[in-house]
Design a protein around this motif. Structure first.
Motif, PDB file in Angstrom:
ATOM      1  N   GLY A   1       3.372  10.059   7.911  1.00 52.55           N
ATOM      2  CA  GLY A   1       3.218   9.663   9.307  1.00 52.55           C
ATOM      3  C   GLY A   1       3.074   8.160   9.465  1.00 52.55           C
ATOM      4  N   LEU A   2       2.275   7.545   8.589  1.00 55.87           N
ATOM      5  CA  LEU A   2       2.132   6.093   8.659  1.00 55.87           C
ATOM      6  C   LEU A   2       3.425   5.399   8.263  1.00 55.87           C
ATOM      7  CD1 LEU A   2       0.374   3.596   9.093  1.00 55.87           C
ATOM      8  CD2 LEU A   2      -0.353   3.784   6.700  1.00 55.87           C
ATOM      9  N   THR A   3       4.087   5.916   7.247  1.00 54.62           N
ATOM     10  CA  THR A   3       5.363   5.335   6.813  1.00 54.62           C
ATOM     11  C   THR A   3       6.383   5.353   7.940  1.00 54.62           C
ATOM     12  OG1 THR A   3       4.989   6.010   4.519  1.00 54.62           O
ATOM     13  CG2 THR A   3       7.257   5.565   5.170  1.00 54.62           C
ATOM     14  N   GLU A   4       6.525   6.487   8.591  1.00 55.80           N
ATOM     15  CA  GLU A   4       7.529   6.609   9.652  1.00 55.80           C
ATOM     16  C   GLU A   4       7.205   5.704  10.832  1.00 55.80           C
ATOM     17  OE1 GLU A   4      10.368  10.148  11.279  1.00 55.80           O
ATOM     18  OE2 GLU A   4       8.295  10.674  10.799  1.00 55.80           O
ATOM     19  N   ALA A   5       5.923   5.631  11.202  1.00 50.55           N
ATOM     20  CA  ALA A   5       5.534   4.774  12.316  1.00 50.55           C
ATOM     21  C   ALA A   5       5.773   3.307  11.991  1.00 50.55           C
ATOM     22  CB  ALA A   5       4.059   5.009  12.661  1.00 50.55           C
ATOM     23  N   PHE A   6       5.431   2.899  10.788  1.00 45.94           N
ATOM     24  CA  PHE A   6       5.609   1.509  10.380  1.00 45.94           C
ATOM     25  C   PHE A   6       7.089   1.141  10.351  1.00 45.94           C
ATOM     26  CE2 PHE A   6       5.715  -1.559   6.624  1.00 45.94           C
ATOM     27  CZ  PHE A   6       5.451  -2.668   7.410  1.00 45.94           C
ATOM     28  N   LEU A   7       7.923   2.022   9.833  1.00 44.82           N
ATOM     29  CA  LEU A   7       9.353   1.707   9.767  1.00 44.82           C
ATOM     30  C   LEU A   7       9.995   1.709  11.145  1.00 44.82           C
ATOM     31  CD1 LEU A   7       8.886   1.811   6.765  1.00 44.82           C
ATOM     32  CD2 LEU A   7      11.076   2.987   6.524  1.00 44.82           C
ATOM     33  N   LEU A   8       9.446   2.457  12.072  1.00 41.99           N
ATOM     34  CA  LEU A   8       9.944   2.381  13.446  1.00 41.99           C
ATOM     35  C   LEU A   8       9.650   1.008  14.043  1.00 41.99           C
ATOM     36  CD1 LEU A   8      11.237   3.644  15.920  1.00 41.99           C
ATOM     37  CD2 LEU A   8       9.018   4.628  16.516  1.00 41.99           C
TER      38      LEU A   8
ATOM     39  N   LEU B   1       0.830  -1.204   0.000  1.00 40.81           N
ATOM     40  CA  LEU B   1       0.000   0.000   0.000  1.00 40.81           C
ATOM     41  C   LEU B   1       0.866   1.255   0.000  1.00 40.81           C
ATOM     42  CD1 LEU B   1      -2.660   1.575   0.257  1.00 40.81           C
ATOM     43  CD2 LEU B   1      -2.490   1.249   2.744  1.00 40.81           C
ATOM     44  N   LEU B   2       1.882   1.278   0.849  1.00 34.91           N
ATOM     45  CA  LEU B   2       2.754   2.454   0.903  1.00 34.91           C
ATOM     46  C   LEU B   2       3.499   2.652  -0.410  1.00 34.91           C
ATOM     47  CD1 LEU B   2       4.085   2.094   4.557  1.00 34.91           C
ATOM     48  CD2 LEU B   2       2.484   3.832   3.696  1.00 34.91           C
TER      49      LEU B   2
ATOM     50  N   ASP C   1      16.316   3.334  -6.463  1.00 41.50           N
ATOM     51  CA  ASP C   1      16.343   3.826  -5.087  1.00 41.50           C
ATOM     52  C   ASP C   1      15.150   4.706  -4.739  1.00 41.50           C
ATOM     53  OD1 ASP C   1      17.301   5.838  -6.778  1.00 41.50           O
ATOM     54  OD2 ASP C   1      18.645   6.669  -5.265  1.00 41.50           O
ATOM     55  N   HIS C   2      14.140   4.752  -5.602  1.00 42.39           N
ATOM     56  CA  HIS C   2      12.887   5.426  -5.256  1.00 42.39           C
ATOM     57  C   HIS C   2      12.228   4.663  -4.101  1.00 42.39           C
ATOM     58  CE1 HIS C   2       8.731   6.851  -5.588  1.00 42.39           C
ATOM     59  NE2 HIS C   2       9.168   7.844  -6.357  1.00 42.39           N
ATOM     60  N   ILE C   3      11.648   5.392  -3.167  1.00 43.03           N
ATOM     61  CA  ILE C   3      11.082   4.773  -1.977  1.00 43.03           C
ATOM     62  C   ILE C   3      10.061   3.699  -2.321  1.00 43.03           C
ATOM     63  CG2 ILE C   3       9.366   6.649  -1.775  1.00 43.03           C
ATOM     64  CD1 ILE C   3      10.960   4.615   1.087  1.00 43.03           C
ATOM     65  N   ALA C   4       9.255   3.928  -3.351  1.00 39.63           N
ATOM     66  CA  ALA C   4       8.234   2.944  -3.709  1.00 39.63           C
ATOM     67  C   ALA C   4       8.859   1.643  -4.179  1.00 39.63           C
ATOM     68  CB  ALA C   4       7.318   3.510  -4.796  1.00 39.63           C
ATOM     69  N   HIS C   5       9.926   1.718  -4.953  1.00 39.04           N
ATOM     70  CA  HIS C   5      10.589   0.508  -5.432  1.00 39.04           C
ATOM     71  C   HIS C   5      11.221  -0.261  -4.281  1.00 39.04           C
ATOM     72  CE1 HIS C   5       9.531   2.022  -9.203  1.00 39.04           C
ATOM     73  NE2 HIS C   5      10.663   2.581  -9.583  1.00 39.04           N
ATOM     74  N   LEU C   6      11.797   0.452  -3.324  1.00 43.09           N
ATOM     75  CA  LEU C   6      12.400  -0.214  -2.173  1.00 43.09           C
ATOM     76  C   LEU C   6      11.333  -0.916  -1.335  1.00 43.09           C
ATOM     77  CD1 LEU C   6      14.973   2.526  -1.129  1.00 43.09           C
ATOM     78  CD2 LEU C   6      15.384   0.463  -2.471  1.00 43.09           C
ATOM     79  N   PHE C   7      10.161  -0.297  -1.202  1.00 38.75           N
ATOM     80  CA  PHE C   7       9.063  -0.949  -0.484  1.00 38.75           C
ATOM     81  C   PHE C   7       8.575  -2.181  -1.236  1.00 38.75           C
ATOM     82  CE2 PHE C   7       7.374   2.864   2.197  1.00 38.75           C
ATOM     83  CZ  PHE C   7       8.498   2.763   3.001  1.00 38.75           C
TER      84      PHE C   7
END
Length: 215
Positions: free
Chosen positions: A198-205, A33-34, A139-145
């Motif tokens: 906000g959701l991305t940062e919380a999930f990665l934490l 989703l992210l 190295d785009h964030i979406a590709h890394l996810f």
């Protein structure tokens, strides 16, 4: 991303095989989703899904409950046209983007630098390569996810395992995504994407703490 076995990170079939499989499926789906939200603004079908999705996170009172509720509210309050305008203002624009979504920028100060070369080497080791139909570098964030989703949900156990997830996350996500999320949250045009950040940062934490526990 593409693999040597032509598996797509967004379309691999997932088989539940243990008591922990539901949790792993939830992780994979959230990465997916992210990835979708970071690669492009939401289209109408995705916006429609958020009209019916539950407002609570899967675990009530959990760390993701507040950021998930914020994202659902932001999605419901934003039209598809406004979301597209916001995405363009933040991440596309004329010339240099207001906010970069590439690891090399945060790790080296410029695009297409050594962090991208390092990433390409690690992707090759995993049997993954660039999807040439996409304009963004790996190295785009979406590709890394998408890679993380594949490492969680893929069926090649030699590659798709917890240790490979940990290594990839530590090297290519943990060092910089927080700074990217902070940049998005601080931008005056960010509304929907402040909630995505906000959701991305919380999930990665949560992911960081989980990988800490296995070391």
């Amino acid at each position: 991303m593409t693999s040597d076995t032509d598996h797509d990170a967004a379309s691999d079939s997932i088989e539940l095989q243990s008591a922990d499989a539901a949790e792993e499926l939830a992780r994979a789906e959230l990465y997916g989703l992210l990835a979708r939200l970071w690669i492009a603004p939401p289209d109408q079908p995705l916006a429609d899904q958020f009209e019916h999705v539950v407002t609570q996170a899967p675990q009530a009172g959990g760390f993701l409950e507040a950021p998930w509720t914020a994202l659902v509210g932001a999605m419901r309050a934003t039209s598809v046209a406004d979301a597209a305008d916001e995405y363009d203002a933040l991440f596309l624009g004329m010339g240099r983007s207001e906010v970069m979504l590439y690891a090399s920028f945060y790790l080296a100060g410029f695009l297409n630098e050594q962090p991208l070369a390092n990433l390409r080497g690690d992707l090759a080791t995993l049997g993954l390569g660039r999807d040439e139909s996409r304009p963004e570098t790996e190295d785009h964030i979406a590709h890394l996810f998408e890679v993380m989703r594949y490492l969680i949900a893929g069926d090649d156990v030699a590659v798709c395992n917890l240790e490979q997830q940990r290594r990839f996350f530590r090297a290519h996500l943990q060092p910089w995504v927080g700074a990217m999320c902070d940049a998005v949250a601080a931008h005056p045009r960010a509304r929907l994407y402040r909630a995505v950040a906000g959701l991305t940062e919380a999930f990665l934490l949560i992911e960081t703490q989980a990988f800490d526990m296995i070391e």
